[in-house]
Design an enzyme around this catalytic site. Structure first.
Site, PDB file in Angstrom:
ATOM      1  N   THR A 294       0.838  -1.206   0.000  1.00  0.00           N
ATOM      2  CA  THR A 294       0.000   0.000   0.000  1.00  0.00           C
ATOM      3  C   THR A 294       0.871   1.253   0.000  1.00  0.00           C
ATOM      4  OG1 THR A 294      -1.757  -1.162   1.171  1.00  0.00           O
ATOM      5  CG2 THR A 294      -1.811   1.244   1.268  1.00  0.00           C
TER       6      THR A 294
ATOM      7  N   GLU B 130      12.214   3.530   9.262  1.00  0.00           N
ATOM      8  CA  GLU B 130      12.615   4.666   8.436  1.00  0.00           C
ATOM      9  C   GLU B 130      11.720   4.683   7.208  1.00  0.00           C
ATOM     10  OE1 GLU B 130      14.475   6.663   5.109  1.00  0.00           O
ATOM     11  OE2 GLU B 130      14.806   4.516   5.310  1.00  0.00           O
TER      12      GLU B 130
ATOM     13  N   GLN C 233      15.767  -0.979  23.054  1.00  0.00           N
ATOM     14  CA  GLN C 233      15.375   0.391  22.712  1.00  0.00           C
ATOM     15  C   GLN C 233      13.869   0.581  22.834  1.00  0.00           C
ATOM     16  OE1 GLN C 233      16.916   0.894  18.730  1.00  0.00           O
ATOM     17  NE2 GLN C 233      15.072   0.100  17.765  1.00  0.00           N
TER      18      GLN C 233
END
EC number: 3.5.4.13
Length: 189
Positions: A114, A138, A181
């Site tokens: 998409t 990213e 993280q």
């Protein structure tokens, strides 16, 4: 290496907390029936959602992009139900889901069609054995127009590959710099 099925992914999420929160099926609409970009477990993968925290790249400080000495001022923080990425630019985000990768598994992330069909590319490095954390995403806008990324909807698919042999040294064993993280994590040298 063998790609893992929906049954295995669901079992590992339930028994080992491999994906939290975990969606056991594909969600394609919200509670009001509005269409969403799908997320949740699929036949041989898991479609992750993007959280509502974004860091949009800007060059207002005319900095040089240096992965060894990254200038945090190169990003503008955005929080909301969507993020607009300027033309030919990029943004960082994170998954809603927190991952705990087993020692004998390597996870590869691929963008959803998409977004790809709109010129928006998702890049994530492999999730290594025994890595855990929120995945930093990213998004590259390869178009000459602004591009929109939706929070709390599907943005990428994780594929899980089980090795025929357990690795000698895992990401955790190496003390990887991105271990555990949380939130959107910038480059660390």
């Amino acid at each position: 290496m063998t790609i893992k099925s929906d049954r295995w992914i669901s079992r590992m999420a339930a028994e080992k907390g491999m994906i939290e929160p975990f969606q056991p099926g594909q969600v394609r609409a919200d509670e009001n029936g509005e269409k969403l970009i799908s997320y949740g477990v699929s036949s041989y993968g898991y479609d992750v959602r993007c959280a509502d925290e974004f860091k949009v790249f800007t060059n207002i400080h005319s900095a040089t992009v240096d992965p060894k000495a990254f200038d945090e001022r190169s990003f503008v923080d955005v929080k909301g139900e969507y993020c607009i990425i300027p033309p030919n630019s990029f943004a960082l985000a994170r998954t809603v889901e927190y991952f705990r990768i087993p020692r004998n598994v390597l996870t590869i992330c691929l963008g959803k069609s998409t977004y790809a069909r709109c010129g928006i590319i998702v890049n994530v490095t492999p999730l290594e054995p025994e890595w855990e954390g929120h995945v930093t995403l990213e998004f590259s806008n390869t178009t000459t127009l602004p591009a929109k990324i939706y929070a709390h909807e599907g943005v990428a698919q994780m594929l899980f590959f089980e090795s025929d042999e357990v690795c000698e040294t895992s990401y955790m064993d190496r003390g990887g710099k991105y271990q555990g993280q949380r939130g959107v994590t910038l480059p660390r040298a």
